[in-house]
Design a protein around this motif. Structure first.
Motif, PDB file in Angstrom:
ATOM      1  N   TYR A  85     -13.801 -96.049 -68.257  1.00 49.92           N
ATOM      2  CA  TYR A  85     -13.685 -94.942 -67.301  1.00 49.92           C
ATOM      3  C   TYR A  85     -12.514 -95.182 -66.352  1.00 49.92           C
ATOM      4  CZ  TYR A  85     -16.538 -97.692 -63.905  1.00 49.92           C
ATOM      5  OH  TYR A  85     -17.042 -98.649 -63.058  1.00 49.92           O
ATOM      6  N   THR A  86     -11.884 -94.070 -65.974  1.00 49.30           N
ATOM      7  CA  THR A  86     -10.755 -94.057 -65.053  1.00 49.30           C
ATOM      8  C   THR A  86     -11.248 -93.576 -63.694  1.00 49.30           C
ATOM      9  OG1 THR A  86      -9.048 -93.704 -66.722  1.00 49.30           O
ATOM     10  CG2 THR A  86      -8.592 -92.870 -64.514  1.00 49.30           C
ATOM     11  N   VAL A  87     -10.838 -94.260 -62.633  1.00 45.24           N
ATOM     12  CA  VAL A  87     -11.334 -93.985 -61.289  1.00 45.24           C
ATOM     13  C   VAL A  87     -10.198 -93.556 -60.369  1.00 45.24           C
ATOM     14  CG1 VAL A  87     -12.488 -94.962 -59.258  1.00 45.24           C
ATOM     15  CG2 VAL A  87     -13.138 -95.734 -61.565  1.00 45.24           C
ATOM     16  N   THR A  88     -10.400 -92.417 -59.688  1.00 46.79           N
ATOM     17  CA  THR A  88      -9.621 -92.113 -58.495  1.00 46.79           C
ATOM     18  C   THR A  88     -10.617 -92.049 -57.342  1.00 46.79           C
ATOM     19  OG1 THR A  88      -9.785 -89.719 -58.888  1.00 46.79           O
ATOM     20  CG2 THR A  88      -7.841 -90.850 -59.751  1.00 46.79           C
ATOM     21  N   ALA A  89     -10.197 -92.432 -56.143  1.00 47.65           N
ATOM     22  CA  ALA A  89     -11.181 -92.610 -55.073  1.00 47.65           C
ATOM     23  C   ALA A  89     -10.601 -92.294 -53.705  1.00 47.65           C
ATOM     24  CB  ALA A  89     -11.704 -94.043 -55.094  1.00 47.65           C
TER      25      ALA A  89
ATOM     26  N   MET B  47     -14.827 -90.503 -67.925  1.00 45.74           N
ATOM     27  CA  MET B  47     -15.132 -91.364 -69.061  1.00 45.74           C
ATOM     28  C   MET B  47     -14.071 -91.144 -70.158  1.00 45.74           C
ATOM     29  SD  MET B  47     -17.807 -92.487 -67.605  1.00 45.74           S
ATOM     30  CE  MET B  47     -17.450 -91.820 -65.959  1.00 45.74           C
ATOM     31  N   THR B  48     -13.607 -92.241 -70.750  1.00 47.88           N
ATOM     32  CA  THR B  48     -12.571 -92.166 -71.780  1.00 47.88           C
ATOM     33  C   THR B  48     -12.941 -93.048 -72.966  1.00 47.88           C
ATOM     34  OG1 THR B  48     -11.300 -93.961 -70.741  1.00 47.88           O
ATOM     35  CG2 THR B  48     -10.743 -91.716 -70.078  1.00 47.88           C
ATOM     36  N   ALA B  49     -12.380 -92.720 -74.125  1.00 46.40           N
ATOM     37  CA  ALA B  49     -12.686 -93.470 -75.350  1.00 46.40           C
ATOM     38  C   ALA B  49     -11.919 -94.780 -75.418  1.00 46.40           C
ATOM     39  CB  ALA B  49     -12.368 -92.619 -76.573  1.00 46.40           C
ATOM     40  N   LYS B  50     -10.874 -94.915 -74.623  1.00 42.83           N
ATOM     41  CA  LYS B  50     -10.102 -96.147 -74.571  1.00 42.83           C
ATOM     42  C   LYS B  50      -9.567 -96.338 -73.166  1.00 42.83           C
ATOM     43  CE  LYS B  50      -5.752 -94.000 -76.086  1.00 42.83           C
ATOM     44  NZ  LYS B  50      -4.658 -94.036 -77.085  1.00 42.83           N
ATOM     45  N   ALA B  51      -9.091 -97.519 -72.867  1.00 39.68           N
ATOM     46  CA  ALA B  51      -8.528 -97.794 -71.554  1.00 39.68           C
ATOM     47  C   ALA B  51      -7.283 -96.944 -71.335  1.00 39.68           C
ATOM     48  CB  ALA B  51      -8.194 -99.280 -71.414  1.00 39.68           C
ATOM     49  N   ARG B  52      -7.179 -96.325 -70.144  1.00 33.07           N
ATOM     50  CA  ARG B  52      -6.015 -95.516 -69.798  1.00 33.07           C
ATOM     51  C   ARG B  52      -5.439 -96.016 -68.476  1.00 33.07           C
ATOM     52  NH1 ARG B  52      -5.728 -90.478 -72.301  1.00 33.07           N
ATOM     53  NH2 ARG B  52      -3.736 -90.344 -71.183  1.00 33.07           N
TER      54      ARG B  52
ATOM     55  N   GLU C 295     -24.000 -96.518 -61.565  1.00 28.83           N
ATOM     56  CA  GLU C 295     -24.236 -95.154 -61.076  1.00 28.83           C
ATOM     57  C   GLU C 295     -23.754 -94.120 -62.087  1.00 28.83           C
ATOM     58  OE1 GLU C 295     -23.907 -96.003 -56.253  1.00 28.83           O
ATOM     59  OE2 GLU C 295     -22.150 -95.422 -57.409  1.00 28.83           O
ATOM     60  N   ASP C 296     -22.551 -94.321 -62.615  1.00 27.27           N
ATOM     61  CA  ASP C 296     -22.043 -93.402 -63.644  1.00 27.27           C
ATOM     62  C   ASP C 296     -22.988 -93.371 -64.838  1.00 27.27           C
ATOM     63  OD1 ASP C 296     -19.907 -93.028 -61.981  1.00 27.27           O
ATOM     64  OD2 ASP C 296     -18.399 -93.839 -63.334  1.00 27.27           O
ATOM     65  N   TYR C 297     -23.423 -94.541 -65.241  1.00 31.12           N
ATOM     66  CA  TYR C 297     -24.343 -94.656 -66.375  1.00 31.12           C
ATOM     67  C   TYR C 297     -25.661 -93.939 -66.074  1.00 31.12           C
ATOM     68  CZ  TYR C 297     -27.662 -97.050 -69.508  1.00 31.12           C
ATOM     69  OH  TYR C 297     -28.647 -97.334 -70.414  1.00 31.12           O
ATOM     70  N   ALA C 298     -26.208 -94.165 -64.886  1.00 34.17           N
ATOM     71  CA  ALA C 298     -27.476 -93.545 -64.512  1.00 34.17           C
ATOM     72  C   ALA C 298     -27.381 -92.028 -64.444  1.00 34.17           C
ATOM     73  CB  ALA C 298     -27.944 -94.088 -63.162  1.00 34.17           C
ATOM     74  N   ALA C 299     -26.174 -91.507 -64.153  1.00 35.54           N
ATOM     75  CA  ALA C 299     -25.972 -90.057 -64.079  1.00 35.54           C
ATOM     76  C   ALA C 299     -25.862 -89.418 -65.457  1.00 35.54           C
ATOM     77  CB  ALA C 299     -24.717 -89.756 -63.273  1.00 35.54           C
ATOM     78  N   GLY C 300     -25.837 -90.245 -66.511  1.00 38.28           N
ATOM     79  CA  GLY C 300     -25.733 -89.720 -67.860  1.00 38.28           C
ATOM     80  C   GLY C 300     -24.312 -89.581 -68.363  1.00 38.28           C
ATOM     81  N   ALA C 301     -23.355 -90.193 -67.659  1.00 33.87           N
ATOM     82  CA  ALA C 301     -21.955 -90.158 -68.097  1.00 33.87           C
ATOM     83  C   ALA C 301     -21.752 -91.239 -69.153  1.00 33.87           C
ATOM     84  CB  ALA C 301     -21.016 -90.376 -66.922  1.00 33.87           C
ATOM     85  N   VAL C 302     -22.011 -90.896 -70.401  1.00 34.02           N
ATOM     86  CA  VAL C 302     -21.982 -91.878 -71.493  1.00 34.02           C
ATOM     87  C   VAL C 302     -21.123 -91.405 -72.658  1.00 34.02           C
ATOM     88  CG1 VAL C 302     -24.195 -92.932 -70.896  1.00 34.02           C
ATOM     89  CG2 VAL C 302     -24.146 -90.937 -72.418  1.00 34.02           C
ATOM     90  N   ALA C 303     -20.232 -90.435 -72.398  1.00 34.66           N
ATOM     91  CA  ALA C 303     -19.379 -89.926 -73.471  1.00 34.66           C
ATOM     92  C   ALA C 303     -18.020 -89.552 -72.889  1.00 34.66           C
ATOM     93  CB  ALA C 303     -20.008 -88.708 -74.144  1.00 34.66           C
ATOM     94  N   PRO C 304     -16.949 -89.681 -73.670  1.00 36.41           N
ATOM     95  CA  PRO C 304     -15.624 -89.292 -73.186  1.00 36.41           C
ATOM     96  C   PRO C 304     -15.613 -87.835 -72.735  1.00 36.41           C
ATOM     97  CG  PRO C 304     -15.443 -90.511 -75.239  1.00 36.41           C
ATOM     98  CD  PRO C 304     -16.900 -90.234 -75.039  1.00 36.41           C
ATOM     99  N   GLY C 305     -14.895 -87.583 -71.634  1.00 37.84           N
ATOM    100  CA  GLY C 305     -14.759 -86.227 -71.126  1.00 37.84           C
ATOM    101  C   GLY C 305     -15.750 -85.856 -70.043  1.00 37.84           C
TER     102      GLY C 305
END
Length: 376
Positions: A173-177, A151-156, A126-136
Motif C-alpha cells: 500500500y502507498t500512503v499519503t498523510a 492498496m497496490t499489487a506491487k510496491a510503488r 487498520e487498513d486490513y481491518a477495514a477490508g482493504a485487501v485488494a488492489p485499488g
C-alpha cells in the motif's frame, strides 16, 4: 539516493534512522551503551514473552530495512552508527512470537502459555481491518493524523509517499498523510470551547453553517505538514473571517479544512496514476455523520464506513490466522467484516466543494512562504 533506493522512503524526521543519527551526534554515550533496539509494541511483547522480535511491516518504517532483499541493511545501519545485530529478528505479522511467560502471567492475569502473534503497525492492521485487501481499494483515515492509503499489487515507491507491504502476502500500500486531522477538532474544543463541550455539540453548531462555512477556510497545519508539501514550516490558519461569521462557520470550516487536506493528499495518488475503485472511511472522525458526508462530497465518490476497523480488531484477526482459527488473512476479514453505512455524494455539493478546493489550494500557495523563519 541510497536511502530511497534501499528503503523505498525519502528521509524525514518521521523515521528511526534520522532519530538514531541525532543520538549519534548529540548523545553518543547513550547510543554506545545501546545493545538492543525495539519498537514500542515489540517491547511490550518482549515483556510478555521474553522474546525480542519485530514484524516485517514495522521494520519498513525505520529506514534500516532493505525492501528488495527483505532484511536489515548493513549500509543504512552504518549511516546511523548502529550494528544490525542490535535490531530484532523479523517475521511475518501472523508468525508466533512466543508465549506468555509465568512472570507475565502473574503480572497481568493472562494465562501462561498463551500464544502471542507478532502483529503489525497500527496503519497496516487498520487498513486490513477495514477490508482493504485488494488492489485499488483506498482507505481514508480521519484519526489523530489523516491518511490516504491505496492498496497496490506491487510496491510503488515515490519520493512524496510512504511505501509499505500489506499484512496480506503479496499486497502493498502507498500512503499519503496529513499530520493533523481529528486532533484539530480536539485542539479547537480544548482551546476555544467551554469545559465539557462534546464533539456532538461542536458538530451541531457546524451543521447550522452552510457548505463553504460562509467564506471561512481552515488549513490544518498545526504540526507542519507531510503530503503533499512535506513542509515543517507550514502553520495552521483560519482565513476569510468577517464580522458576519459565527462559531458554527468556524466549526464547519475546521471539518472542511481537514477534508480538503485529505483531498490534497489524494492529488499525489492521482499524479502517480494509481487505480482506485473503492473508498473506505475509518478513524474517530468517521463517527461524525457531518464530517463523513463532507469527505464523501469532496471525493465525489461512494464511501463505505466499516462498523469496526480499529487496530485491535485487525490485530485480533491476525492472531486468529496465526493460531489457526482462520485459514488465511483474507478469509478472516471476509468472515468478520461488517459495514455500518455507505455514503453517496450529493452532486451539487460535490461540484461546490470542487470549486472551493481550488481556493483552498490557492490560499496555501499564497501563504506558505510567510511561515518560513517564524516557527519556534
Amino acid at each position: 539516493d541510497l536511502i530511497f533506493k534501499t528503503a523505498f522512503q525519502a528521509p524525514t524526521p518521521t523515521w528511526t534512522l534520522p532519530q538514531m543519527l541525532w543520538l549519534r551526534n548529540n548523545e553518543p554515550r547513550a547510543l554506545k551503551r545501546t545493545r538492543h533496539i525495539l519498537f514500542v509494541k515489540d517491547y511490550v511483547r518482549y515483556l510478555l514473552t521474553g522474546e525480542m522480535a519485530c514484524d516485517s511491516v514495522e521494520a519498513q518504517g525505520t529506514l534500516f530495512w532493505d525492501m528488495r532483499a527483505g532484511r536489515w541493511s548493513d549500509a543504512l545501519c552504518d549511516l546511523a552508527g548502529i550494528p544490525p545485530a542490535a535490531l530484532p529478528r523479523i517475521g511475518r505479522p501472523t508468525d508466533l512470537a512466543g508465549v506468555i511467560t509465568a512472570r507475565a502471567a502473574a503480572d497481568t492475569g493472562l494465562r501462561a502459555g498463551t500464544p502471542v502473534i507478532l502483529g503489525a503497525s497500527d496503519s497496516a492492521v487498520e487498513d486490513y481491518a477495514a477490508g482493504a485487501v485488494a488492489p485499488g481499494q483506498c482507505v481514508l483515515k480521519l484519526a489523530t493524523a489523516g491518511n490516504v492509503n491505496v492498496m497496490t499489487a506491487k510496491a510503488r515507491p515515490h519520493r512524496e509517499t510512504l511505501t509499505y507491504s500489506h499484512v496480506v502476502p503479496g499486497l502493498w500500500y502507498t500512503v499519503t498523510a496529513t499530520n493533523a486531522a481529528a486532533v484539530c477538532q480536539r485542539w479547537y474544543r480544548d482551546t476555544f470551547c467551554a469545559p465539557g463541550t462534546s464533539y456532538d455539540a461542536i458538530d451541531g453548531e457546524a451543521a447550522q453553517a452552510p457548505p463553504g462555512s460562509n467564506g471561512v477556510f481552515f488549513h490544518p497545519y498545526l504540526q507542519g505538514e507531510r503530503s503533499p508539501y512535506w513542509d515543517a514550516n507550514l502553520r495552521g490558519s483560519f482565513t476569510g473571517l468577517s464580522m458576519a461569521n459565527t462559531r458554527g462557520d468556524i466549526a464547519r470550516a475546521l471539518l472542511e479544512g481537514v477534508a480538503f487536506s485529505l483531498r490534497d493528499c489524494y492529488r499525489t495518488i492521482e499524479k502517480m496514476k494509481l487505480s482506485v475503485h473503492e473508498f473506505l472511511l475509518i478513524g474517530g472522525g468517521a463517527k461524525s455523520a457531518l464530517w463523513s458526508d463532507i469527505v464523501c462530497d469532496l471525493f465525489n465518490a461512494p464511501v463505505k464506513c466499516p462498523a469496526c476497523c480499529d487496530a485491535s480488531f485487525g490485530s485480533a484477526l491476525l492472531a486468529g490466522v496465526g493460531t489457526g482459527i482462520f485459514a488465511d488473512e483474507i478469509s478472516a476479514v471476509k468472515q468478520c467484516l461488517r459495514f455500518d453505512r455507505e455514503l453517496r455524494p450529493d452532486p451539487a455539493r460535490a461540484a461546490f466543494y470542487n470549486a472551493r478546493f481550488a481556493h483552498y489550494r490557492s490560499i496555501h500557495d499564497a501563504m506558505s512562504g510567510c511561515y518560513r523563519g517564524l516557527a519556534p
